[in-house]
Enzyme design. Sequence first.
Site, PDB file in Angstrom:
ATOM      1  N   CYS A 150      -6.292  -2.016   0.942  1.00 16.22           N
ATOM      2  CA  CYS A 150      -5.568  -2.074   2.212  1.00 16.22           C
ATOM      3  C   CYS A 150      -6.556  -1.841   3.346  1.00 16.22           C
ATOM      4  O   CYS A 150      -7.090  -0.734   3.510  1.00 16.22           O
ATOM      5  CB  CYS A 150      -4.455  -1.031   2.236  1.00 16.22           C
ATOM      6  SG  CYS A 150      -3.509  -1.037   3.779  1.00 16.22           S
ATOM      7  N   CYS A 193       0.854  -1.187   0.000  1.00 15.88           N
ATOM      8  CA  CYS A 193       0.000   0.000   0.000  1.00 15.88           C
ATOM      9  C   CYS A 193       0.898   1.248   0.000  1.00 15.88           C
ATOM     10  O   CYS A 193       1.817   1.349   0.826  1.00 15.88           O
ATOM     11  CB  CYS A 193      -0.892   0.014   1.238  1.00 15.88           C
ATOM     12  SG  CYS A 193      -1.823   1.554   1.463  1.00 15.88           S
ATOM     13  N   CYS A 197       0.818   3.190   3.626  1.00 11.67           N
ATOM     14  CA  CYS A 197       1.505   2.665   4.816  1.00 11.67           C
ATOM     15  C   CYS A 197       2.779   1.895   4.464  1.00 11.67           C
ATOM     16  O   CYS A 197       3.484   1.417   5.346  1.00 11.67           O
ATOM     17  CB  CYS A 197       0.571   1.774   5.626  1.00 11.67           C
ATOM     18  SG  CYS A 197      -0.003   0.299   4.740  1.00 11.67           S
ATOM     19  N   HIS A 207       4.750 -20.919 -16.036  1.00 11.17           N
ATOM     20  CA  HIS A 207       5.983 -20.338 -15.527  1.00 11.17           C
ATOM     21  C   HIS A 207       6.798 -19.867 -16.728  1.00 11.17           C
ATOM     22  O   HIS A 207       6.620 -20.370 -17.843  1.00 11.17           O
ATOM     23  CB  HIS A 207       6.785 -21.354 -14.700  1.00 11.17           C
ATOM     24  CG  HIS A 207       7.982 -20.753 -14.010  1.00 11.17           C
ATOM     25  ND1 HIS A 207       7.910 -19.621 -13.236  1.00 11.17           N
ATOM     26  CD2 HIS A 207       9.298 -21.114 -14.007  1.00 11.17           C
ATOM     27  CE1 HIS A 207       9.104 -19.327 -12.762  1.00 11.17           C
ATOM     28  NE2 HIS A 207       9.964 -20.218 -13.216  1.00 11.17           N
ATOM     29  N   ASP A 239      17.017 -19.121 -14.703  1.00  9.56           N
ATOM     30  CA  ASP A 239      15.801 -18.687 -14.017  1.00  9.56           C
ATOM     31  C   ASP A 239      16.213 -17.649 -12.978  1.00  9.56           C
ATOM     32  O   ASP A 239      16.724 -17.980 -11.907  1.00  9.56           O
ATOM     33  CB  ASP A 239      15.087 -19.864 -13.351  1.00  9.56           C
ATOM     34  CG  ASP A 239      13.677 -19.503 -12.882  1.00  9.56           C
ATOM     35  OD1 ASP A 239      13.467 -18.336 -12.520  1.00  9.56           O
ATOM     36  OD2 ASP A 239      12.798 -20.388 -12.895  1.00  9.56           O
ATOM     37  N   CYS A 281      -5.704   0.902   5.869  1.00  7.29           N
ATOM     38  CA  CYS A 281      -5.774   2.313   5.450  1.00  7.29           C
ATOM     39  C   CYS A 281      -7.165   2.656   4.921  1.00  7.29           C
ATOM     40  O   CYS A 281      -7.316   3.342   3.896  1.00  7.29           O
ATOM     41  CB  CYS A 281      -4.719   2.606   4.388  1.00  7.29           C
ATOM     42  SG  CYS A 281      -3.018   2.485   4.983  1.00  7.29           S
ATOM     43  N   CYS A 298       7.290 -14.053 -11.755  1.00  4.93           N
ATOM     44  CA  CYS A 298       8.204 -14.672 -12.721  1.00  4.93           C
ATOM     45  C   CYS A 298       8.189 -13.990 -14.088  1.00  4.93           C
ATOM     46  O   CYS A 298       9.218 -13.888 -14.752  1.00  4.93           O
ATOM     47  CB  CYS A 298       7.926 -16.165 -12.855  1.00  4.93           C
ATOM     48  SG  CYS A 298       6.242 -16.584 -13.330  1.00  4.93           S
ATOM     49  N   GLU A 327      14.967 -17.610  -9.308  1.00  2.00           N
ATOM     50  CA  GLU A 327      15.520 -18.684  -8.480  1.00  2.00           C
ATOM     51  C   GLU A 327      17.056 -18.611  -8.397  1.00  2.00           C
ATOM     52  O   GLU A 327      17.675 -19.409  -7.697  1.00  2.00           O
ATOM     53  CB  GLU A 327      15.130 -20.046  -9.070  1.00  2.00           C
ATOM     54  CG  GLU A 327      13.641 -20.283  -9.196  1.00  2.00           C
ATOM     55  CD  GLU A 327      12.961 -20.421  -7.854  1.00  2.00           C
ATOM     56  OE1 GLU A 327      13.219 -21.406  -7.141  1.00  2.00           O
ATOM     57  OE2 GLU A 327      12.162 -19.529  -7.505  1.00  2.00           O
TER      58      GLU A 327
END
Length: 278
Positions: free
Chosen positions: A87, A53, A56, A141, A158, A90, A114, A161
């Site tokens: 949020c 958010c 905040c 993916h 990747d 908020c 990804c 990862e």
Amino acid sequence: MQLISNYKDLETQKRIKEIIPKRKENSTSKKYVKELLHWYKNDFFTWCNKPKCPLCNSDKNIISVETCASNEEEKQYQSYRTEVYKCQGCGGNEVRFPRYNSPIKLLETKTGRCGEWANLFGAILFTCNFKTRFVNNYEDHVWNEFYNEEEKRWIHIDSCEEAYDTPLVYEQGWGRAMTFIVATSDEEIVDITPRYVKDWSIIKERRSDIMENTLKSVINKINNDLYMKLSDEEKNKLSERRIKEKEEFESKTGNVKEEEKIPRQSGSEDWKKERGEI
């Protein structure tokens, strides 16, 4: 193909060169790409389970509302769908998470999942003069490959990862049942599924004839258009790489490396559980 076209943008390349680690003299491609991976994963890009958010600066009280079409401002940076949250801490403030495809915008936001990770890292590889692929997996993916000229082969990367040359990790480590894996470069589209499975004969049984023939037809049509834009020298080099890649697929031993047995690292435990990756 739009993602790959973005990589050729000179302003994108200029901004990337300003921030990435410089290649040391006599550094091999393998060593340099691993250095880029480590920097990108640990010092530059961040994973987003849920957006923070802006009021905040926290995602602690963020709850999902919907996914909708991106607005006109978001579309300027090639976002076509936006996740909408609120949020609770908020007063229900709306928090939007556009799924940007523009590398320039991703250099600014420095966060994503990804898709964003692979997209921007692909642009980085391309800017460093590596032949680059954006790899799409039918099971949801994406990642990259780059062509290592010293080793004369395509190598799995990747970035979310920090994985280098561990193609069986999705099947053996994550427990994915792989079906179709397609790589896109600025020169061609290739079905590279054999690289990412231990036993190709099992996967062939999983793929229906209709799906197989449709994929081949689409790939051939796109490639015919792409090949027309290449010089004879480029076509010959491309042909040499493809022949060598097919030989690599046919000579696979099926051996699994220890680092290919590692479960997914990126994403929260809840997020991975929802996707069946734990």
